[in-house]
Scaffold this active site. Structure first.
Site, PDB file in Angstrom:
ATOM      1  CE  LYS A 264      -1.718   3.104   2.371  1.00  0.00           C
ATOM      2  NZ  LYS A 264      -1.516   4.200   1.579  1.00  0.00           N
TER       3      LYS A 264
ATOM      4  N   GLY B  50       7.111   5.059   7.934  1.00  0.00           N
ATOM      5  CA  GLY B  50       6.822   6.025   8.069  1.00  0.00           C
ATOM      6  C   GLY B  50       7.034   6.775   9.581  1.00  0.00           C
ATOM      7  CB  SER B  51       5.018   9.035  10.943  1.00  0.00           C
ATOM      8  OG  SER B  51       3.454   8.605  11.307  1.00  0.00           O
ATOM      9  CB  THR B  52       7.237   8.143  15.754  1.00  0.00           C
ATOM     10  OG1 THR B  52       8.542   7.072  15.129  1.00  0.00           O
ATOM     11  CG2 THR B  52       7.242   6.937  17.078  1.00  0.00           C
ATOM     12  NE  ARG B  53      -0.192  11.018  13.362  1.00  0.00           N
ATOM     13  CZ  ARG B  53      -1.287  10.167  13.146  1.00  0.00           C
ATOM     14  NH1 ARG B  53      -2.294   9.349  13.674  1.00  0.00           N
ATOM     15  NH2 ARG B  53      -1.218  10.209  11.422  1.00  0.00           N
TER      16      ARG B  53
ATOM     17  N   GLY C 158       3.495   3.783  13.092  1.00  0.00           N
ATOM     18  CA  GLY C 158       3.938   2.760  13.437  1.00  0.00           C
ATOM     19  C   GLY C 158       3.731   2.022  14.668  1.00  0.00           C
TER      20      GLY C 158
ATOM     21  CD  GLU D 221      13.473   0.899   8.479  1.00  0.00           C
ATOM     22  OE1 GLU D 221      14.257   1.391   9.607  1.00  0.00           O
ATOM     23  OE2 GLU D 221      14.396  -0.292   8.458  1.00  0.00           O
TER      24      GLU D 221
ATOM     25  CB  CYS E 296      13.278   9.034   7.680  1.00  0.00           C
ATOM     26  SG  CYS E 296      13.951   7.711   6.605  1.00  0.00           S
TER      27      CYS E 296
ATOM     28  CD  GLU F  81      10.243  12.726  10.844  1.00  0.00           C
ATOM     29  OE1 GLU F  81       9.559  12.153  11.220  1.00  0.00           O
ATOM     30  OE2 GLU F  81      10.685  11.996  10.205  1.00  0.00           O
TER      31      GLU F  81
HETATM   32  P1  NAP Z   1       2.648   8.596   8.077  1.00  0.00           P
HETATM   33  O1  NAP Z   1       1.606   9.297   7.702  1.00  0.00           O
HETATM   34  O2  NAP Z   1       2.968   7.598   8.889  1.00  0.00           O
HETATM   35  O3  NAP Z   1       2.232   7.353   6.697  1.00  0.00           O
HETATM   36  C1  NAP Z   1       3.168   6.006   6.197  1.00  0.00           C
HETATM   37  C2  NAP Z   1       2.096   5.173   5.368  1.00  0.00           C
HETATM   38  O4  NAP Z   1       1.153   5.141   6.485  1.00  0.00           O
HETATM   39  C3  NAP Z   1       1.540   5.792   4.504  1.00  0.00           C
HETATM   40  O5  NAP Z   1       0.968   4.429   3.231  1.00  0.00           O
HETATM   41  C4  NAP Z   1       0.508   6.157   5.295  1.00  0.00           C
HETATM   42  O6  NAP Z   1      -1.025   5.915   4.413  1.00  0.00           O
HETATM   43  C5  NAP Z   1      -0.177   4.687   5.840  1.00  0.00           C
HETATM   44  N1  NAP Z   1      -1.150   5.163   6.598  1.00  0.00           N
HETATM   45  C6  NAP Z   1      -1.716   6.285   7.581  1.00  0.00           C
HETATM   46  N2  NAP Z   1      -1.942   6.291   8.726  1.00  0.00           N
HETATM   47  C7  NAP Z   1      -2.393   4.628   8.672  1.00  0.00           C
HETATM   48  C8  NAP Z   1      -3.025   4.341  10.119  1.00  0.00           C
HETATM   49  N3  NAP Z   1      -3.367   3.938  10.553  1.00  0.00           N
HETATM   50  N4  NAP Z   1      -2.791   2.116   8.964  1.00  0.00           N
HETATM   51  C9  NAP Z   1      -2.207   1.825   8.574  1.00  0.00           C
HETATM   52  N5  NAP Z   1      -1.693   2.839   7.161  1.00  0.00           N
HETATM   53  C10 NAP Z   1      -1.761   4.023   7.599  1.00  0.00           C
HETATM   54  O7  NAP Z   1       4.159   8.398   7.426  1.00  0.00           O
HETATM   55  P2  NAP Z   1       4.995  10.100   5.988  1.00  0.00           P
HETATM   56  O8  NAP Z   1       3.766  11.222   6.896  1.00  0.00           O
HETATM   57  O9  NAP Z   1       3.951   9.818   5.644  1.00  0.00           O
HETATM   58  O10 NAP Z   1       5.305   9.575   5.768  1.00  0.00           O
HETATM   59  C11 NAP Z   1       6.406  10.567   6.958  1.00  0.00           C
HETATM   60  C12 NAP Z   1       7.763   9.893   7.526  1.00  0.00           C
HETATM   61  O11 NAP Z   1       8.231   8.750   7.333  1.00  0.00           O
HETATM   62  C13 NAP Z   1       8.323  10.639   9.128  1.00  0.00           C
HETATM   63  O12 NAP Z   1       8.859  10.644  10.488  1.00  0.00           O
HETATM   64  C14 NAP Z   1       9.733   9.919   8.513  1.00  0.00           C
HETATM   65  O13 NAP Z   1      11.217  10.466   8.899  1.00  0.00           O
HETATM   66  C15 NAP Z   1       9.425   8.224   7.685  1.00  0.00           C
HETATM   67  N6  NAP Z   1      10.860   7.983   7.312  1.00  0.00           N
HETATM   68  C16 NAP Z   1      11.028   6.995   8.213  1.00  0.00           C
HETATM   69  C17 NAP Z   1      11.803   6.324   7.079  1.00  0.00           C
HETATM   70  C18 NAP Z   1      13.183   5.168   7.583  1.00  0.00           C
HETATM   71  O14 NAP Z   1      13.691   4.633   7.081  1.00  0.00           O
HETATM   72  N7  NAP Z   1      13.329   5.722   8.741  1.00  0.00           N
HETATM   73  C19 NAP Z   1      12.219   6.456   5.609  1.00  0.00           C
HETATM   74  C20 NAP Z   1      11.339   8.142   4.984  1.00  0.00           C
HETATM   75  C21 NAP Z   1      10.195   8.348   6.286  1.00  0.00           C
HETATM   76  P3  NAP Z   1      -1.335   7.671   4.222  1.00  0.00           P
HETATM   77  O15 NAP Z   1      -0.036   8.268   3.145  1.00  0.00           O
HETATM   78  O16 NAP Z   1      -2.132   7.242   2.291  1.00  0.00           O
HETATM   79  O17 NAP Z   1      -2.493   8.105   4.482  1.00  0.00           O
END
Ligand code: NAP
Ligand code: MG
Length: 489
Positions: free
Chosen positions: A179, A232-235, A237, A255, A290, A389
């Protein structure tokens, strides 16, 4: 651009399909606000259908039953197809999430292709083990694919984040349901087309676009998904781990976010290189990385000189249309993210940090989402911009007097993804590197990167590692088979 055609339908069981209920959402470009296409807004029923297709493919062994050398050949063809389609993939990524096309081509397409090739090539070279047991028995330690892998990725490096997970998962024989982020679904869908073209059988790699709570959650909660790999985000995750526990205890790998400290001591061997890395790494990808070194710690005695050099570099990162070949700073992914970044900038000002550069939205007339490269000095560790962040082009500069103090400050974070140390003193470099609680520590550089090294975080930056052979741990189960040996001789 006018020739680019986007297909927003899901890829399930080897077919392009609409969401079962016909729902779609608009895919809007942050470059200029235009609607690129309608995308299937999948939900629980579509996830169910994709998991069913993935399970059927796993059970009948159409992919995992192939000899590793044959899977390798198909994965290598898949990697080649990314390169053959590099220009359209790169432009699609740029239109979808705003990064400069020059980097989408040179970094995103190349890294994703290289990752798929590397895991494909690895898979017929990794051996299992025999344990050193007594000679009355034989203990085989073998790796088996975990089954159906759910993958959820963010929008900042859509192809690379997907490749880091799907490549090791597919190489060892799993089926995958991916997804992508609703903010950047288009290249993931193209990857599924190219996988099919390469010969990965129907149902092995499915891509189901949709919103997080509607499509991501049902995947994380699904009783027939064996592992969930999330970036994605820690929240979110944290919710992924809860959903894994609430359902079938699927393996959950995350991650997550970062607030990486970059520490420059006065005895830094090459100040110009340190300045270039500090500025270049926070502004690369519009700060939406990230591992961006968003907390810059400069030792008191060189701070003034360092900042003078840093500020001279900032204008080079003035945002421009990312489809132009020379642009180095493009658009933020969407209005929501842009407004989040602008709110953080306001909080920096309100909490007393000193704005040295940027701070404003620009290019409004384009209809796109552009923010100036922004530098704050005089940041204290308790300020919001030092703790949270931002995921945008905002650098927070702090100062320190000695190694013990800066290590304390650097480690005072819920995150532990990466860190940087700049010094000519070998003891200090190693001592500080050991003391930093981070998955990766950079010494006298910040941009080394290779598929051969693990990537992931300590603390709330996540669980598990992407990249390198270590990533196979996520997508395999370890089996022990004991065989009794009654020696006839
Ligand atoms: P996000 O809001 O956590 O979203 C990540 C993914 O999770 C998206 O596909 C999102 O879908 C999905 N998602 C959202 N709510 C969900 C739920 N309740 N259940 C299951 N999936 C859900 O993060 P983001 O804003 O897209 O990305 C930024 C974050 O990613 C930053 O915190 C960054 O540090 C982190 N990141 C970490 C790494 C690493 O390797 N450590 C690499 C890159 C990014 P939708 O977008 O469709 O809502
Ligand atoms: Mg988009």
């Amino acid at each position: 651009m006018s020739q680019l055609q986007f297909d927003g339908r899901a890829v399930i069981g080897g077919q392009r399909v609409a969401a079962l209920n016909g729902a779609t959402f608009q895919c809007i470009s942050p470059v200029d606000g235009r609607v690129l296409t309608e995308v299937a807004q999948c939900g629980a029923a579509d996830i169910d259908r994709a998991v069913g297709a993935a399970r059927a493919a796993f059970d009948d062994k159409r992919w995992r039953g192939l000899p590793p050398a044959q899977r390798k050949r198909i994965m290598v063809r898949f990697a080649d197809l990314l390169l053959q389609n590099a220009d359209t993939l790169a432009l699609t990524e740029t239109m979808d999430m705003g990064k400069p096309v020059k980097y989408a081509r040179a970094v995103d397409v190349n890294s994703a292709s290289n990752c798929i090739r590397w895991y494909g090539e690895a898979v017929d070279k990794v051996y299992d083990e025999i344990a050193p047991t007594a000679d009355t028995a034989l203990a085989l330690i073998t790796r088996e694919p975990v089954g159906v892998a759910g993958v959820v990725v963010p929008w900042n490096y859509p192809m690379i984040m997907a490749a880091w997970k799907i490549a090791p998962a597919l190489a060892v024989g799993n089926s995958v349901v991916l997804k992508p982020s609703e903010k950047s679904p288009l290249t993931a869908l193209r990857l599924a087309d190219l996988a099919l073209e390469a010969g990965i059988p129907d149902g092995v790699f499915n891509v189901v676009p949709g919103f997080g709570p509607e499509a991501g959650s049902p995947l994380a909660l699904h009783m027939d998904v064996d592992c969930i790999a999330f970036t994605g985000s820690t929240r979110v995750g944290k919710q992924i781990h809860v959903m894994a526990g609430q359902s079938n205890l699927k393996r959950a790998w995350t991650e997550l976010g970062g607030k990486s400290p970059n520490i420059v001591f006065a005895d830094c061997p090459n100040l110009d290189r340190a300045v270039e890395a500090a500025v270049g790494s926070i502004f690369f990808n519009q700060g939406e990385s990230c591992n961006a070194p968003s907390r810059l710690y400069v030792q008191d005695s060189i701070k003034e000189k360092f900042l003078e050099k840093a500020l001279a570099l900032v204008p080079a990162y003035t945002p421009a249309n990312p489809t132009l070949p020379d642009t180095v700073m493009g658009a933020l992914v969407d209005k929501t993210q842009m407004n989040t970044v602008l709110r953080y900038i306001e909080s920096g000002k309100a909490e007393g940090a000193k704005l040295l550069a940027g701070g404003e939205q620009v290019l409004q007339s384009t209809g796109g989402c552009y923010v100036q490269p922004t530098v704050f000095d005089g940041v204290r560790g308790d300020m919001t911009i030092a703790r949270e962040e931002i995921f945008g082009p905002v650098l927070s500069v702090l100062s320190f007097s000695d190694a013990a103090e800066v290590v304390r400050m650097a480690n005072a974070s819920v995150y532990g993804l990466q860190a940087g140390v700049w010094t000519s003193d070998l003891n200090k470099a190693h001592g500080v590197a050991r003391a930093l609680r981070a998955g990766t520590v950079h010494v006298n550089q910040y941009d080394e990167d290779d598929i051969t090294v693990p990537f992931g975080g300590y603390k709330q930056s996540g669980v598990g590692r992407d990249k390198s052979l270590h990533a196979f741990d996520k997508y395999t189960e370890t089996k022990t088979t004991w065989v009794r040996i009654d020696s006839p001789v």
